[in-house]
Motif scaffolding. Structure first.
Motif, PDB file in Angstrom:
ATOM      1  N   ASP A  30       0.869  -1.184   0.000  1.00 55.78           N
ATOM      2  CA  ASP A  30       0.000   0.000   0.000  1.00 55.78           C
ATOM      3  C   ASP A  30       0.907   1.236   0.000  1.00 55.78           C
ATOM      4  OD1 ASP A  30      -1.652   2.148   0.635  1.00 55.78           O
ATOM      5  OD2 ASP A  30      -2.923   0.944   1.956  1.00 55.78           O
ATOM      6  N   LEU A  33      -0.115   4.182   2.321  1.00 54.16           N
ATOM      7  CA  LEU A  33       0.189   3.892   3.721  1.00 54.16           C
ATOM      8  C   LEU A  33       1.686   4.054   3.986  1.00 54.16           C
ATOM      9  CD1 LEU A  33      -0.917   2.985   6.444  1.00 54.16           C
ATOM     10  CD2 LEU A  33      -0.613   0.618   5.689  1.00 54.16           C
ATOM     11  N   TRP A  37       3.429   6.630   6.620  1.00 52.10           N
ATOM     12  CA  TRP A  37       4.353   6.171   7.657  1.00 52.10           C
ATOM     13  C   TRP A  37       5.703   6.864   7.534  1.00 52.10           C
ATOM     14  CZ3 TRP A  37       3.141   0.248   7.171  1.00 52.10           C
ATOM     15  CH2 TRP A  37       1.980  -0.041   7.901  1.00 52.10           C
TER      16      TRP A  37
END
Length: 52
Positions: A30, A33, A37
């Motif tokens: 992903d 994501l 992060w």
């Protein structure tokens, strides 16, 4: 107190690094994501280096 805060931030940073590494090596990572992060990891690094 400062050392405990720095240690907690460093632990969060290391955990994010681990999560990023795991996600990158999944068959369909992903990317959104991972980007989120990485931004959080950078924010933590800046917080860690900003502590005196």
């Amino acid at each position: 107190m400062v050392d405990a805060h720095r240690a907690a931030l460093s632990e969060k940073h290391a955990n994010l690094e681990s999560q990023i590494d795991q996600e990158v090596h999944r068959p369909l990572p992903d990317e959104l994501l991972i980007a989120q992060w990485k931004k959080e990891k950078l924010r933590l690094k800046e917080a860690i280096t900003g502590i005196r």
